[in-house]
Design a protein around this motif. Structure first.
Motif, PDB file in Angstrom:
ATOM      1  N   THR A 132      -7.981  -2.854  -1.529  1.00  0.00           N
ATOM      2  CA  THR A 132      -8.694  -4.098  -1.798  1.00  0.00           C
ATOM      3  C   THR A 132      -7.744  -5.266  -2.040  1.00  0.00           C
ATOM      4  O   THR A 132      -8.181  -6.401  -2.205  1.00  0.00           O
ATOM      5  CB  THR A 132      -9.587  -3.932  -3.035  1.00  0.00           C
ATOM      6  OG1 THR A 132      -8.795  -3.436  -4.119  1.00  0.00           O
ATOM      7  CG2 THR A 132     -10.724  -2.963  -2.756  1.00  0.00           C
ATOM      8  N   GLU A 136     -14.617   3.176  -7.764  1.00  0.00           N
ATOM      9  CA  GLU A 136     -13.491   4.102  -7.739  1.00  0.00           C
ATOM     10  C   GLU A 136     -12.168   3.354  -7.767  1.00  0.00           C
ATOM     11  O   GLU A 136     -11.179   3.831  -8.326  1.00  0.00           O
ATOM     12  CB  GLU A 136     -13.563   5.008  -6.503  1.00  0.00           C
ATOM     13  CG  GLU A 136     -14.724   5.987  -6.525  1.00  0.00           C
ATOM     14  CD  GLU A 136     -14.625   6.970  -7.675  1.00  0.00           C
ATOM     15  OE1 GLU A 136     -13.498   7.398  -7.989  1.00  0.00           O
ATOM     16  OE2 GLU A 136     -15.664   7.288  -8.276  1.00  0.00           O
ATOM     17  N   ILE A 137     -12.137   2.193  -7.124  1.00  0.00           N
ATOM     18  CA  ILE A 137     -10.945   1.362  -7.116  1.00  0.00           C
ATOM     19  C   ILE A 137     -11.342  -0.059  -7.505  1.00  0.00           C
ATOM     20  O   ILE A 137     -12.496  -0.468  -7.323  1.00  0.00           O
ATOM     21  CB  ILE A 137     -10.225   1.368  -5.745  1.00  0.00           C
ATOM     22  CG1 ILE A 137     -11.120   0.764  -4.652  1.00  0.00           C
ATOM     23  CG2 ILE A 137      -9.799   2.787  -5.381  1.00  0.00           C
ATOM     24  CD1 ILE A 137     -10.419   0.631  -3.306  1.00  0.00           C
ATOM     25  N   TYR A 147      -3.799  -1.436  -4.064  1.00  0.00           N
ATOM     26  CA  TYR A 147      -5.022  -0.828  -3.559  1.00  0.00           C
ATOM     27  C   TYR A 147      -5.411  -1.473  -2.228  1.00  0.00           C
ATOM     28  O   TYR A 147      -4.992  -2.588  -1.911  1.00  0.00           O
ATOM     29  CB  TYR A 147      -6.159  -1.003  -4.561  1.00  0.00           C
ATOM     30  CG  TYR A 147      -6.084  -0.084  -5.754  1.00  0.00           C
ATOM     31  CD1 TYR A 147      -6.489   1.246  -5.662  1.00  0.00           C
ATOM     32  CD2 TYR A 147      -5.630  -0.553  -6.994  1.00  0.00           C
ATOM     33  CE1 TYR A 147      -6.435   2.090  -6.765  1.00  0.00           C
ATOM     34  CE2 TYR A 147      -5.581   0.292  -8.105  1.00  0.00           C
ATOM     35  CZ  TYR A 147      -5.981   1.606  -7.972  1.00  0.00           C
ATOM     36  OH  TYR A 147      -5.934   2.445  -9.073  1.00  0.00           O
ATOM     37  N   SER A 202     -16.464  -5.683 -10.366  1.00  0.00           N
ATOM     38  CA  SER A 202     -15.402  -4.673 -10.429  1.00  0.00           C
ATOM     39  C   SER A 202     -15.326  -4.096 -11.834  1.00  0.00           C
ATOM     40  O   SER A 202     -14.267  -4.096 -12.467  1.00  0.00           O
ATOM     41  CB  SER A 202     -14.040  -5.278 -10.030  1.00  0.00           C
ATOM     42  OG  SER A 202     -13.045  -4.280  -9.991  1.00  0.00           O
ATOM     43  N   GLU A 227       0.821  -1.204   0.000  1.00  0.00           N
ATOM     44  CA  GLU A 227       0.000   0.000   0.000  1.00  0.00           C
ATOM     45  C   GLU A 227       0.862   1.264   0.000  1.00  0.00           C
ATOM     46  O   GLU A 227       0.365   2.350  -0.303  1.00  0.00           O
ATOM     47  CB  GLU A 227      -0.964  -0.015   1.179  1.00  0.00           C
ATOM     48  CG  GLU A 227      -2.036  -1.091   1.041  1.00  0.00           C
ATOM     49  CD  GLU A 227      -3.130  -0.980   2.080  1.00  0.00           C
ATOM     50  OE1 GLU A 227      -3.168   0.054   2.787  1.00  0.00           O
ATOM     51  OE2 GLU A 227      -3.957  -1.903   2.175  1.00  0.00           O
ATOM     52  N   TRP A 279      -6.812   0.267 -15.723  1.00  0.00           N
ATOM     53  CA  TRP A 279      -7.884   0.685 -14.825  1.00  0.00           C
ATOM     54  C   TRP A 279      -8.248   2.154 -15.036  1.00  0.00           C
ATOM     55  O   TRP A 279      -9.414   2.517 -15.061  1.00  0.00           O
ATOM     56  CB  TRP A 279      -7.484   0.431 -13.370  1.00  0.00           C
ATOM     57  CG  TRP A 279      -8.557   0.817 -12.407  1.00  0.00           C
ATOM     58  CD1 TRP A 279      -8.567   1.880 -11.544  1.00  0.00           C
ATOM     59  CD2 TRP A 279      -9.813   0.152 -12.221  1.00  0.00           C
ATOM     60  NE1 TRP A 279      -9.734   1.925 -10.853  1.00  0.00           N
ATOM     61  CE2 TRP A 279     -10.522   0.876 -11.234  1.00  0.00           C
ATOM     62  CE3 TRP A 279     -10.403  -0.979 -12.802  1.00  0.00           C
ATOM     63  CZ2 TRP A 279     -11.797   0.506 -10.823  1.00  0.00           C
ATOM     64  CZ3 TRP A 279     -11.662  -1.349 -12.378  1.00  0.00           C
ATOM     65  CH2 TRP A 279     -12.351  -0.613 -11.401  1.00  0.00           C
ATOM     66  N   ARG A 280      -7.246   2.995 -15.202  1.00  0.00           N
ATOM     67  CA  ARG A 280      -7.481   4.411 -15.451  1.00  0.00           C
ATOM     68  C   ARG A 280      -6.489   4.921 -16.495  1.00  0.00           C
ATOM     69  O   ARG A 280      -5.327   4.506 -16.515  1.00  0.00           O
ATOM     70  CB  ARG A 280      -7.318   5.240 -14.172  1.00  0.00           C
ATOM     71  CG  ARG A 280      -8.391   5.001 -13.125  1.00  0.00           C
ATOM     72  CD  ARG A 280      -9.729   5.567 -13.552  1.00  0.00           C
ATOM     73  NE  ARG A 280     -10.760   5.400 -12.541  1.00  0.00           N
ATOM     74  CZ  ARG A 280     -11.604   4.365 -12.495  1.00  0.00           C
ATOM     75  NH1 ARG A 280     -11.511   3.392 -13.416  1.00  0.00           N
ATOM     76  NH2 ARG A 280     -12.530   4.285 -11.566  1.00  0.00           N
TER      77      ARG A 280
END
Length: 366
Positions: free
Chosen positions: A34, A75-76, A32, A87, A14, A59-60
């Motif tokens: 998660t 968001e994640i 993340y 997801s 993290e 993802w982004r």
């Protein structure tokens, strides 16, 4: 000179860890909350977040600090083996290979096959140079094995050149068995829509090249909304260019709507598509048509989701494996054979978009 960094899952925590900085390039790994591992890659104007072990999803995607990714509930990313249900919200998702699309009553495959939630290995970051200049590339390998049936490797490589706002994807498939492998693929590229944007693409605007599919909304909509979606779908089928200027007020894509477009290619065998925004810049997708012979258009405007998948490079459509088999939409690899296909996406500035529109128009006049 080429530099390669091989990654291990133990590198991810993290607390972000910078793996490299070289000129305008940087690579940071983190995890993340998660538990999903992520790589943040940048060349300055472009920054993207890749999930190296979970589907190799992008993802982004950020270009000029603007989030280009669809709006979703997530968001994640969630740690899951059922990405589409639990997801869903990535910018790019690989779909296929043994199956693809929405499973019909004749199908038993998960949504869009095994690739969306594939678990990858042999992840590496590469710094190198080619005819377009210096680049940073991320690649990985997914191994699929089903006894007495199918075995293949799928290896995507995402290349980003210094200072450029376009990203290049190369996907390699190798059939590991001695028997024929029939496969399907789609790149689910999910842009955030812009009201008033124009869709420009290298396909004639007629029913022979544009196939509109009616959405089965089930019990998701009330009668009035279901009627509005059906009426808009029928209008689009009769006038295929009706949706070529995005209008949040007048168009209906709730919960979703799919259109399969059969593209014309340029002299190099590439098809081209753009979402030209009101500021004259454009979101762009281009793809080789030798294997990726169609471009699916997928829109979802529910309020909670806002996505403009204006060009999803694909071997077929979204109707599932049984439909693909019955309509001859699978591709084939002989025993031990491998193949590769390519596509490109990103942002074009106003002058580049104008030049591309002229090119597209020239393709359509051939």
């Amino acid at each position: 000179m080429t530099v390669q960094i091989s990654l291990e899952r133990s590198m991810f925590s993290e607390k972000p860890l910078c793996l490299l900085r070289s000129g305008s390039f940087s690579a940071i790994c983190f995890k993340y909350e998660t538990g999903v591992e992520a790589l943040e890659i940048s060349n300055g104007p472009v920054r993207y977040i890749l999930l190296p072990y979970q589907g190799q999803q992008i993802w982004r995607l950020f270009i000029d600090d603007e989030d280009m990714t669809m709006k979703s509930m997530f968001e994640i990313p969630e740690e899951t083996d059922n990405v589409f249900d639990e997801s869903y919200g990535a910018f790019l998702i690989h779909c296929g290979l043994t199956a693809m699309g929405n499973p019909s009553e004749e199908d038993a495959h998960p949504m869009h096959g095994e690739l969306p939630h594939a678990r990858y290995r042999n992840i590496s970051i590469i710094l190198g140079s080619d005819e377009e200049g210096e680049y940073i590339e991320v690649k990985g390998e997914y191994l699929y094995k089903l006894s007495i049936d199918t075995s293949y490797t799928f290896c995507p490589a995402l290349r980003l050149h210094a200072g450029k706002k376009l990203l290049d994807m190369t996907c390699n498939i190798r059939n590991l068995r001695s028997t024929l492998f029939r496969y399907m693929y789609m790149s689910h590229i999910n842009w955030r829509p812009v009201d008033g944007a124009r869709l420009v693409y290298s396909a004639p605007k007629d029913k022979a090249h544009i196939e509109v599919f009616e959405t089965d909304s089930g019990d998701m909509l009330n009668d009035a909304d279901s009627k509005r979606l059906r009426e808009y779908t029928l209008s689009l089928a009769e006038k295929p260019d009706l949706g070529d200027v995005l209008s949040f007020r007048d168009q209906c894509y709730n919960p979703e709507l799919c259109v399969c477009i059969h593209y014309n290619a340029d002299e190099s065998g590439w098809a081209h598509s753009m979402m030209i925004r009101p500021d004259a810049s454009a979101c762009y997708v281009g793809f080789e048509t030798k294997i990726l012979n169609n471009g699916l258009r997928w829109f979802s405007w529910t309020g909670d989701e806002m996505s403009c998948g204006f060009a999803l490079p694909t071997t077929g459509n979204h109707m599932g494996r049984a439909y693909a088999v019955n309509h001859g939409l699978q591709k084939c690899l002989c025993g031990g054979q491998e193949t590769a296909f390519h596509y490109r996406f990103g942002k074009l500035e106003a002058k580049e978009a104008a030049d591309m529109e002229q090119k597209i128009n020239s393709i359509l006049t051939l």
